[in-house]
Motif scaffolding. Structure first.
Motif, PDB file in Angstrom:
ATOM      1  N   HIS A  87      33.838  37.540  41.813  1.00 29.52           N
ATOM      2  CA  HIS A  87      33.390  37.492  40.414  1.00 29.52           C
ATOM      3  C   HIS A  87      34.471  37.918  39.427  1.00 29.52           C
ATOM      4  O   HIS A  87      34.711  37.248  38.425  1.00 29.52           O
ATOM      5  CB  HIS A  87      32.164  38.402  40.228  1.00 29.52           C
ATOM      6  CG  HIS A  87      30.869  37.701  40.479  1.00 29.52           C
ATOM      7  ND1 HIS A  87      30.611  36.415  40.065  1.00 29.52           N
ATOM      8  CD2 HIS A  87      29.743  38.118  41.128  1.00 29.52           C
ATOM      9  CE1 HIS A  87      29.397  36.064  40.434  1.00 29.52           C
ATOM     10  NE2 HIS A  87      28.845  37.077  41.102  1.00 29.52           N
ATOM     11  N   ASP A  88      35.112  39.034  39.722  1.00 26.90           N
ATOM     12  CA  ASP A  88      36.038  39.603  38.727  1.00 26.90           C
ATOM     13  C   ASP A  88      37.491  39.506  39.135  1.00 26.90           C
ATOM     14  O   ASP A  88      38.346  40.203  38.597  1.00 26.90           O
ATOM     15  CB  ASP A  88      35.678  41.069  38.464  1.00 26.90           C
ATOM     16  CG  ASP A  88      35.728  41.902  39.745  1.00 26.90           C
ATOM     17  OD1 ASP A  88      35.892  41.302  40.819  1.00 26.90           O
ATOM     18  OD2 ASP A  88      35.610  43.138  39.649  1.00 26.90           O
ATOM     19  N   LYS A  89      37.776  38.660  40.139  1.00 24.06           N
ATOM     20  CA  LYS A  89      39.156  38.550  40.612  1.00 24.06           C
ATOM     21  C   LYS A  89      39.904  37.506  39.786  1.00 24.06           C
ATOM     22  O   LYS A  89      39.449  36.355  39.653  1.00 24.06           O
ATOM     23  CB  LYS A  89      39.188  38.162  42.105  1.00 24.06           C
ATOM     24  CG  LYS A  89      38.568  39.217  43.020  1.00 24.06           C
ATOM     25  CD  LYS A  89      39.396  40.477  43.040  1.00 24.06           C
ATOM     26  CE  LYS A  89      38.807  41.531  43.962  1.00 24.06           C
ATOM     27  NZ  LYS A  89      37.519  42.066  43.499  1.00 24.06           N
ATOM     28  N   ILE A  90      41.035  37.919  39.234  1.00 21.36           N
ATOM     29  CA  ILE A  90      41.851  37.032  38.397  1.00 21.36           C
ATOM     30  C   ILE A  90      43.263  36.989  38.982  1.00 21.36           C
ATOM     31  O   ILE A  90      43.844  38.021  39.325  1.00 21.36           O
ATOM     32  CB  ILE A  90      41.903  37.545  36.942  1.00 21.36           C
ATOM     33  CG1 ILE A  90      40.490  37.590  36.357  1.00 21.36           C
ATOM     34  CG2 ILE A  90      42.815  36.664  36.091  1.00 21.36           C
ATOM     35  CD1 ILE A  90      40.421  38.255  34.999  1.00 21.36           C
ATOM     36  N   ALA A  91      43.816  35.782  39.054  1.00 23.48           N
ATOM     37  CA  ALA A  91      45.175  35.637  39.571  1.00 23.48           C
ATOM     38  C   ALA A  91      46.172  36.209  38.571  1.00 23.48           C
ATOM     39  O   ALA A  91      45.998  36.085  37.350  1.00 23.48           O
ATOM     40  CB  ALA A  91      45.478  34.171  39.837  1.00 23.48           C
ATOM     41  N   SER A  92      47.190  36.845  39.092  1.00 26.57           N
ATOM     42  CA  SER A  92      48.279  37.326  38.237  1.00 26.57           C
ATOM     43  C   SER A  92      49.497  36.443  38.487  1.00 26.57           C
ATOM     44  O   SER A  92      49.843  36.157  39.627  1.00 26.57           O
ATOM     45  CB  SER A  92      48.597  38.791  38.543  1.00 26.57           C
ATOM     46  OG  SER A  92      48.930  38.955  39.904  1.00 26.57           O
ATOM     47  N   GLY A  93      50.129  35.989  37.453  1.00 21.68           N
ATOM     48  CA  GLY A  93      51.261  35.086  37.608  1.00 21.68           C
ATOM     49  C   GLY A  93      50.796  33.652  37.756  1.00 21.68           C
ATOM     50  O   GLY A  93      49.624  33.321  37.564  1.00 21.68           O
ATOM     51  N   ASP A  94      51.728  32.775  38.112  1.00 28.24           N
ATOM     52  CA  ASP A  94      51.435  31.345  38.170  1.00 28.24           C
ATOM     53  C   ASP A  94      50.775  30.927  39.485  1.00 28.24           C
ATOM     54  O   ASP A  94      49.959  30.012  39.530  1.00 28.24           O
ATOM     55  CB  ASP A  94      52.720  30.534  37.977  1.00 28.24           C
ATOM     56  CG  ASP A  94      53.295  30.717  36.573  1.00 28.24           C
ATOM     57  OD1 ASP A  94      52.489  30.971  35.663  1.00 28.24           O
ATOM     58  OD2 ASP A  94      54.517  30.611  36.419  1.00 28.24           O
ATOM     59  N   GLY A  95      51.138  31.596  40.582  1.00 22.66           N
ATOM     60  CA  GLY A  95      50.644  31.168  41.882  1.00 22.66           C
ATOM     61  C   GLY A  95      49.396  31.916  42.312  1.00 22.66           C
ATOM     62  O   GLY A  95      48.866  32.765  41.581  1.00 22.66           O
ATOM     63  N   PRO A  96      48.915  31.633  43.513  1.00 21.18           N
ATOM     64  CA  PRO A  96      47.734  32.318  44.039  1.00 21.18           C
ATOM     65  C   PRO A  96      47.996  33.812  44.233  1.00 21.18           C
ATOM     66  O   PRO A  96      49.116  34.248  44.487  1.00 21.18           O
ATOM     67  CB  PRO A  96      47.509  31.635  45.397  1.00 21.18           C
ATOM     68  CG  PRO A  96      48.229  30.340  45.312  1.00 21.18           C
ATOM     69  CD  PRO A  96      49.404  30.583  44.433  1.00 21.18           C
ATOM     70  N   THR A  97      46.920  34.581  44.139  1.00 23.97           N
ATOM     71  CA  THR A  97      46.969  36.026  44.350  1.00 23.97           C
ATOM     72  C   THR A  97      46.031  36.377  45.493  1.00 23.97           C
ATOM     73  O   THR A  97      44.934  35.826  45.586  1.00 23.97           O
ATOM     74  CB  THR A  97      46.559  36.783  43.077  1.00 23.97           C
ATOM     75  OG1 THR A  97      47.430  36.394  42.007  1.00 23.97           O
ATOM     76  CG2 THR A  97      46.629  38.284  43.274  1.00 23.97           C
ATOM     77  N   LEU A  98      46.464  37.308  46.349  1.00 21.32           N
ATOM     78  CA  LEU A  98      45.661  37.725  47.492  1.00 21.32           C
ATOM     79  C   LEU A  98      45.219  39.178  47.304  1.00 21.32           C
ATOM     80  O   LEU A  98      46.028  40.041  46.943  1.00 21.32           O
ATOM     81  CB  LEU A  98      46.447  37.612  48.797  1.00 21.32           C
ATOM     82  CG  LEU A  98      46.890  36.216  49.254  1.00 21.32           C
ATOM     83  CD1 LEU A  98      48.259  35.870  48.674  1.00 21.32           C
ATOM     84  CD2 LEU A  98      46.941  36.147  50.783  1.00 21.32           C
TER      85      LEU A  98
END
Length: 671
Positions: free
Chosen positions: A637-648
């Protein structure tokens, strides 16, 4: 004009095999059961399956003969049961026969009172013995009815006893490492350290044992567990239990060396072995293990797949009336087919002039490691691969012209879902879209053909069976849906799994002991409603449900599901540690629950490549989820990617570690 009985209307290939017996066979159902009561006759239930060698033998020797059929028809109401379509009936009466001190097996022939209570049974009988049994039981039923009723009542009371009641205990507080040590010590005591597997014959592969040992190695770094798995998988891939020409595994080896198989090939074995060899490849990167997965998949596609996408159940052991005839070779035949390459191929596959098996036949096996063989003959890997592939193609073409083994072309829901799991595991570790496409095609087939609303049906052959699904059908379909979600991030799969879990809770759950019945509340009532606890060649449906509840409960934050899984596995922990051979799937579930499952969340654009990279890691205690945009899953729900690529994000118990952008960093956080 051959005799035709009621079985001609069946959808079961096994029952159809008996449709022209002079025995007045019934299918299990109201007509037969009411007839027995009305006429006061005992019931003879004969249970088997289409690829069962001794079932065929007893049919040829007894059920096809008019004089023996006349004895059966005069004194009994005779019922034929396909154990694969009605595992509930099979397990009930198998337990009864074993309680009488008889070793179980098939064909299973059980005598019941008109009220369906068993009082005598056995497996294969020779014709003379069979007639004697029929006459003696008829005489006893007429002259000593009370004694038979007393025996039947004792057995009925025995069958009412639940394994859960017998074995469930208050959970202990032992540490995970202590449990792992106890389980491994028990298993290790029975390792066959020369030939792999366990030190017994006949030998079944039992994939869940080796899947647990891969996890044991992961958790403890103990190389002894991995070494035994690798030895076992190398030996089975080299033995006669594996079809060296066509791919796929036979049901078991009659000896301790994986040499001479019982040649029937079952879908459920090969489904589990796809997962096992794929997981073992993820750890070892063994090209042998990879080849086995691809060859087994090719066999499934070529010989076991319905045009609409379902997978057939089994190939018979027999062809032309002889066991294994389709698979074995005379050396002279190889000489004609392979020409100048025959000596090399024959040496590689352990072929002898007088045969290495019976009647001058050879079962193809491999006893030398490839590098040793190639060095002895001065061959490079590429030269040998070209030569071997050509020879295998030639032999496969020649074999295809032989009389083929019988095919059981019914589609069993549980076994198909197991195969989906195997295909998804192959997709995970080999990143080959072909595996995933076959898995999804099969799941869509099942949704169309064996599911109506939330109700699954047990099997399909042109139409779905009248028998509704059992716990294993639901458990394995849910397991397959959970794996498909993690492989695709298509949230429809996890939504479907949640709906079926709720249905299973409503229809199968027993709140008096916290476990699941094998049949639903709406199914036909039998003498006793059983619960499946122990693993056999197919893992326990209750163990699979415990895993499903814990994994789905983690992904969907359904704490009541997780709590139920914890209670189920915990109450059997003592048995998991003392009898892991029969509780290996429970051992897998138990370690998942005790260690806890990490949740790995992938968010952002272009997730496919990162997901593929993650899935090729061996991380058995992590659940993968992800979204590019929005998601209904709580963790996303509240996970947002940081930067241009995918975030884990790597998370435990709703607490996440610092976000990372590389799979290697997320793997390090898992440790």
């Amino acid at each position: 004009m051959p005799h035709t009985n009621r079985l001609i209307h069946s959808t079961s290939p096994y029952l159809l095999q008996h449709a022209h017996n002079p025995v007045d066979w019934f299918e299990w159902g109201p007509e037969a059961l009411q007839k027995a009561k009305a006429e006061g006759k005992p019931i003879l239930v004969s249970i088997g399956y289409s690829s069962c060698h001794w079932c065929h033998v007893m049919e040829r020797e007894s059920f096809e003969h008019d004089d023996i059929a006349a004895v059966m028809n005069a004194s009994y109401v005779c019922i034929k049961v396909d154990r694969e379509e009605r595992p509930d009936i099979d397990s009930l009466y198998m337990e009864a026969v074993q309680a009488l001190g008889v070793n179980g097996g098939w064909p299973l022939n059980v005598f019941l009172t008109p009220e369906q209570k068993p009082f005598f049974g056995g497996t294969y009988f020779s014709p003379a013995s069979w007639v004697q049994v029929l006459q003696n039981i008829h005489k006893a039923f007429e002259g000593n009815r009370q004694q038979i009723e007393d025996t039947a009542e004792e057995l009925r009371l025995h069958l009412l006893r639940s394994d859960v009641q017998r074995f469930k205990q208050t959970p202990s507080d032992s540490a995970l490492q202590a449990d792992l040590s106890d389980i491994f010590t028990k298993l290790q005591a029975h390792f066959d350290k020369q030939w792999g597997g366990m030190d017994r014959a006949p030998k079944f592969i039992m994939p869940s044992v080796w899947l647990f040992l891969l996890r044991h190695h992961y958790l403890t770094k103990d190389h002894a567990s991995l070494e035994q798995v690798v030895l076992t998988l190398q030996r089975t891939a080299s033995g006669g239990i594996y079809d060296q020409i066509g791919g796929g595994f036979a049901r078991y080896s009659v000896d301790a060396y994986w040499f001479a198989p019982h040649f029937e090939k079952m879908l459920y074995d090969n489904a589990q072995l796809l997962s096992l060899y794929a997981e073992a490849y993820a750890i070892t990167k063994s090209e042998i293990f990879k080849r086995v997965v691809y060859e087994t998949f090719d066999w499934l596609q070529l010989e076991m797949t319905h045009p609409l996408g379902g997978f057939y159940s089994a190939l018979d052991a027999d062809s032309e009336g002889e066991e294994g005839q389709f698979y074995v070779w005379k050396k002279t035949e190889l000489e004609k087919l392979l020409g100048e390459n025959e000596p090399l191929i024959s040496e590689y596959y352990n072929v002898k002039p007088g045969g290495n098996w019976e009647f001058g036949n050879n079962i193809l096996t491999r006893h030398k490691a490839d590098d040793v063989f190639l060095q002895a003959h001065g061959l490079s890997d590429d030269e040998w691969k070209t030569l071997q592939d050509s020879a295998k193609h030639t032999l496969h073409e020649a074999r295809s012209k032989r009389v083929r083994p019988g095919l059981d072309d019914k589609v069993i829901t549980a076994w198909n879902a197991m195969t989906v799991c195997g295909l998804v595991d192959a997709y995970r570790f080999f990143a080959d879209q072909t595996f995933l496409d076959a898995a999804i095609r099969n799941m869509l087939f099942m949704e169309r053909e064996v599911q109506q609303g939330n109700v699954l049906y047990r099997s399909w052959k042109g139409k779905h069976s009248v028998t509704t699904g059992f716990l294993d059908d639901y458990a394995y379909v849910i397991q397959a849906q959970l794996r498909l979600y993690q492989a695709t991030f298509d949230e429809r799969w996890i939504e479907k799994a949640a709906v079926l879990i709720d249905y299973v809770m409503d229809q199968f759950y027993d709140d008096t002991d916290g476990f699941f019945y094998y049949s639903s509340t709406s199914a036909e009532p039998l003498l006793s409603r059983k619960k499946e606890i122990f693993d056999n060649v197919i893992p326990s449906s209750n163990a699979i449900m415990a895993q499903n509840l814990f994994q789905a409960g983690t992904l969907l934050e359904r704490e009541e599901w997780k709590s139920l899984a914890v209670a189920m596995a915990g109450s059997l922990a003592h048995l998991i540690k003392s009898e892991p051979n029969y509780m290996s799937q429970w051992a897998i579930a138990h370690t998942e629950i005790k260690k806890g499952m990490a949740e790995v969340a992938l968010v952002g654009k272009d997730l496919h490549a990162v997901r593929q990279q993650w899935m090729q890691q061996y991380a058995p205690y992590a659940l993968l989820q992800g979204t590019e945009h929005q998601s209904k899953l709580p963790l996303l729900h509240d996970k947002i990617a940081s930067g241009d690529g995918p975030t884990l994000f790597v998370c435990y118990n709703k607490t996440c570690q610092l976000p990372v952008h590389r799979v290697e960093d997320a793997i390090a956080q898992l440790q």
